[in-house]
Design an enzyme around this catalytic site. Structure first.
Site, short mmCIF file in Angstrom:
data_model
loop_
_atom_site.label_atom_id
_atom_site.label_comp_id
_atom_site.label_asym_id
_atom_site.label_seq_id
_atom_site.Cartn_x
_atom_site.Cartn_y
_atom_site.Cartn_z
N SER A 30 0.83 -1.22 0.00
CA SER A 30 0.00 0.00 0.00
C SER A 30 0.85 1.25 0.00
O SER A 30 0.57 2.23 0.68
CB SER A 30 -0.92 0.06 1.23
OG SER A 30 -1.71 -1.06 1.29
N GLY A 32 1.63 2.93 -2.73
CA GLY A 32 1.31 3.80 -3.86
C GLY A 32 2.06 3.41 -5.12
O GLY A 32 2.26 4.23 -6.02
N LYS A 33 2.45 2.13 -5.18
CA LYS A 33 3.18 1.65 -6.35
C LYS A 33 2.33 1.74 -7.61
O LYS A 33 2.83 2.15 -8.67
CB LYS A 33 3.56 0.19 -6.07
CG LYS A 33 4.46 -0.47 -7.04
CD LYS A 33 5.19 -1.63 -6.39
CE LYS A 33 4.31 -2.54 -5.57
NZ LYS A 33 3.60 -3.56 -6.36
N GLU A 155 4.20 -3.39 -13.75
CA GLU A 155 4.24 -3.34 -12.29
C GLU A 155 4.17 -4.75 -11.72
O GLU A 155 3.32 -5.54 -12.12
CB GLU A 155 3.06 -2.50 -11.78
CG GLU A 155 3.03 -2.41 -10.27
CD GLU A 155 1.77 -1.77 -9.71
OE1 GLU A 155 1.02 -1.11 -10.45
OE2 GLU A 155 1.53 -1.94 -8.49
N ASP A 162 8.80 -11.12 -1.03
CA ASP A 162 7.70 -12.10 -0.94
C ASP A 162 8.12 -13.35 -1.71
O ASP A 162 8.64 -13.25 -2.82
CB ASP A 162 6.43 -11.58 -1.63
CG ASP A 162 5.85 -10.36 -0.96
OD1 ASP A 162 6.28 -10.04 0.16
OD2 ASP A 162 4.96 -9.72 -1.57
N THR A 206 14.85 1.26 3.11
CA THR A 206 15.10 1.36 1.66
C THR A 206 16.39 0.64 1.30
O THR A 206 16.44 -0.12 0.31
CB THR A 206 15.17 2.84 1.25
OG1 THR A 206 13.90 3.43 1.52
CG2 THR A 206 15.51 3.01 -0.22
N CYS A 397 -25.77 -1.14 -10.44
CA CYS A 397 -25.80 -2.60 -10.41
C CYS A 397 -26.72 -3.09 -9.29
O CYS A 397 -27.93 -2.95 -9.40
CB CYS A 397 -24.39 -3.16 -10.32
SG CYS A 397 -24.29 -4.82 -11.02
N GLN A 401 -30.80 -2.79 -8.92
CA GLN A 401 -31.68 -3.95 -8.63
C GLN A 401 -32.54 -3.66 -7.41
O GLN A 401 -33.74 -3.95 -7.39
CB GLN A 401 -30.82 -5.20 -8.43
CG GLN A 401 -30.05 -5.61 -9.68
CD GLN A 401 -29.09 -6.77 -9.46
OE1 GLN A 401 -28.88 -7.21 -8.33
NE2 GLN A 401 -28.49 -7.27 -10.52
N HIS A 523 -21.55 -0.71 -14.68
CA HIS A 523 -20.67 0.05 -13.78
C HIS A 523 -20.00 1.20 -14.52
O HIS A 523 -18.90 1.04 -15.06
CB HIS A 523 -19.58 -0.87 -13.20
CG HIS A 523 -20.12 -1.87 -12.24
ND1 HIS A 523 -20.24 -1.62 -10.89
CD2 HIS A 523 -20.58 -3.12 -12.43
CE1 HIS A 523 -20.75 -2.67 -10.29
NE2 HIS A 523 -20.96 -3.60 -11.21
N GLU A 525 -18.52 3.62 -13.39
CA GLU A 525 -17.30 4.10 -12.70
C GLU A 525 -16.02 3.56 -13.33
O GLU A 525 -14.95 4.10 -13.08
CB GLU A 525 -17.35 3.76 -11.21
CG GLU A 525 -17.24 2.29 -10.83
CD GLU A 525 -18.60 1.59 -10.73
OE1 GLU A 525 -19.53 2.01 -11.43
OE2 GLU A 525 -18.69 0.61 -9.99
N1 GLN Z 1 -25.04 -9.17 -6.88
C1 GLN Z 1 -25.67 -8.62 -8.02
C2 GLN Z 1 -25.55 -9.54 -9.23
O1 GLN Z 1 -24.74 -10.42 -9.25
C3 GLN Z 1 -25.09 -7.26 -8.36
C4 GLN Z 1 -23.67 -7.29 -8.77
C5 GLN Z 1 -23.02 -5.94 -8.69
O2 GLN Z 1 -23.52 -5.03 -8.06
N2 GLN Z 1 -21.86 -5.81 -9.29
O3 GLN Z 1 -26.28 -9.38 -10.19
#
Ligand code: GLN
Length: 564
Positions: A30, A32-33, A155, A162, A206, A397, A401, A523, A525
């Protein structure tokens, strides 16, 4: 040999060899690589070079799709439907590279491929070993996905030392020898901690981390040192001295107030200059003006603020909503407002009899994606509150629903409506398994994944927001609106504003008699960028800002509590 003049995408340049930047991390995870690698991509692109990004993950899972967000954070989805590490989200947000399943692979995937080849007899009786078979597979995949670009930023996940990352580091060592040092550079990201008791920044971790890397045959040429304060020239000299790294190549990466400042900061520290010199690339100085504009906007102290409730179950785990959080920030940028994202625990909301107590002071409510039944009733309460109080709402999503279930229960009076994910015996299974999903036993990579087209209803809010009639967005889900209930939903006033081109799948919903209420099965995003905010986030934040102006005033103490 002299340098090669690069910087424009000409065919002659395509014939040039790809240069490789290998990014490893040391001391702690964590660190920031991923953001450092993404910033390298941004800087190279700002110099006019074509880049790609590759992430090598040392764990044994074939992909992160089956891992809990508690373990792994967000699962990022590419256009071609790969479930990948969240660092690919950083790469796509920081550059224009469009990544695919080939850009992220794990130890599990490599072994899977090698074992399949062995079973097919492709090794012609050889004893199959880590070196050369596993390392060859890694190298071949890295080379294949970087064909045609100027710079590939690779990366390596985890921390040097590890046990699991050894084959990857060995592959890097071999590639450096095979391709020559003018074509590869090793960047090591480490931590230089401030030890309060001593009142000093300490360089020893380092030194140890570089020693570890040296023990594996890799001499880093550039160090990116994470520090929480200024790294003096003396300390840079000292670090350089102990690690065989030139002092100019000891780059300080001080904590930044916004991640989009990182490329600018690293440029000031000379990182991109170091990279192009070592890789023998002649390119122009980077044009960082879009980054500067974004950062100026982000840090503008005169901006107003809106506050958003994000109702989910991973409230203590920001990594689980990485892309979502960034997209909300982008939506704020597009509207010149600050967005304060407040994570509201859906389980807490479920227990709380007075919904307004937890949600009454926000300018908008967002219910994100998720899996399983925990906290679902809390999400439904949040959606009902948004619908009944005209609070701007965005359901993604699982969020969409649940908006359908809420509408069915409280507007269509279908008591007992639910998703079969939470209640397999639901009286009204509004959300059910997609036909293609029935009978599937394997959990890995079997959801509806990746980009699918969607047609938007003419005159809908969705079509206005996108300014388009047809879109393509990325999916990751198993369940879907049950078509048997489409009629009753529509008759009661829910608009099914986005459908798959064959009309069989509901991809977007909205409420025409509400100021802003949108749900999407995909999605968005995964496609928002700081310099190109996604319209669904831009309009959601705009609606939040408008609602703030007309809403009943929020009690001062509630607002303060929210800001804390
Ligand atoms: N669990 C829900 C599905 O599988 C919604 C999935 C999600 O929100 N990415 O359809």
């Amino acid at each position: 040999m002299g340098g090669v003049a690069w910087g424009t995408s000409t065919t002659s340049m395509l014939s040039q060899r790809t240069k490789y930047v290998f990014v490893t991390g040391g001391v702690v995870s964590s660190i920031g690589k991923g953001l450092a690698a993404a910033s390298i991509g941004a800087l190279m692109e700002a110099r006019g070079l074509r880049v790609t990004h590759i992430k090598l993950d040392p764990y044994i899972n074939v992909d992160p799709g089956t891992m809990s967000p508690y373990q792994h954070g967000e699962v990022y989805v590419t256009d071609d439907g790969a479930e990948t590490d969240l660092d690919l989200g950083h790469y796509e947000r920081f550059t224009s590279a469009r990544l695919t399943r080939a850009n992220n692979f794990t130890t599990g995937r490599i072994y899977d491929a090698v074992i399949s080849k062995e079973r097919r007899g492709e090794y012609l009786g050889a004893t199959v070993q880590v070196i050369p078979h596993i390392t060859d597979e890694i190298k071949a995949r890295v080379r294949e996905v970087s064909a045609g670009v100027d710079v590939a930023i690779v990366e390596i996940g985890g921390t040097v030392g590890d046990i699991e990352s050894l084959p990857f580091l060995e592959a890097v060592r071999q590639m450096r020898i095979e391709l020559g040092h003018q074509n590869t550079v090793s960047v090591h990201v480490t931590l230089v901690p401030w030890i309060a008791a001593a009142g000093e920044l300490k360089t020893k971790p380092t030194q140890h981390s570089v020693k570890e890397l040296l023990g594996l045959g890799i001499q880093p040429e550039i160090l990116i040192c994470r520090v929480d304060r200024e790294l003096s020239l003396d300390l840079k000299r000292k670090i350089g001295h102990f690690t065989n790294v030139g002092m100019d190549a000891v780059i300080a990466a001080k904590d930044v107030s916004c991640i989009y400042e990182l490329p600018i900061w690293l440029h000031k520290e000379g990182l991109d200059q170091q990279l192009v010199e070592r890789l023998n690339i002649w390119s122009r100085q980077p044009d960082l003006s879009p980054w500067k504009r974004t950062v100026e906007k982000m840090l503008d102290p005169t901006k107003e603020a809106v506050s958003i409730a994000l109702v989910g179950k991973y409230v203590h785990l920001r990594d689980a909503y990485k892309s979502l959080h960034e997209s909300i920030v982008h939506g704020g940028l597009a509207n010149d407002v600050n967005v304060i994202v407040h994570y509201v625990d859906s389980e807490e909301l479920q227990r709380e009899p007075d919904t307004a107590k937890l949600l009454g002071s926000y300018d908008a409510i967002l219910v994100p994606g998720g899996f399983g039944d925990r906290g679902l009733e809390g999400k439904i309460k949040a959606i009902r509150y948004a619908r009944e109080h005209n609070v701007p709402f965005f359901g993604i999503c699982l969020g969409m629903q649940m908006a359908v279930v809420e509408f069915a229960r409280h507007v269509c009076h279908l008591e007992g409506a639910n998703t079969v994910e939470a209640d397999p015996q639901a009286k009204y299974p509004l959300i059910h398994l997609m036909p293609g999903q029935r009978g599937i036993q394997d959990k890995g990579a079997t959801m509806r994944l990746g980009a699918y087209p969607c047609d938007l209803a003419e005159g809908s809010l969705a079509a206005r927001v996108y300014g388009a009639a047809a879109i393509s967005e990325r999916h990751r889900h198993r369940f879907e609106v049950n078509n048997e209930y489409r009629d009753v939903l529509e008759r009661s006033g829910l608009k099914l504003s986005g459908l798959s081109p064959d009309q069989l799948l509901v991809e977007m919903i909205e409420l025409p008699n509400h100021p802003y209420f949108i749900g999407c099965q995909f999605h968005p995003e995964f496609k928002s960028k700081p310099h190109a905010p996604h319209p669904l986030f831009t309009h959601f934040i705009r609606a939040a800002h408008e609602f703030q102006r007309i809403r009943p005033p929020v009690k001062e103490e509630a607002r303060r509590a929210e800001l804390n």
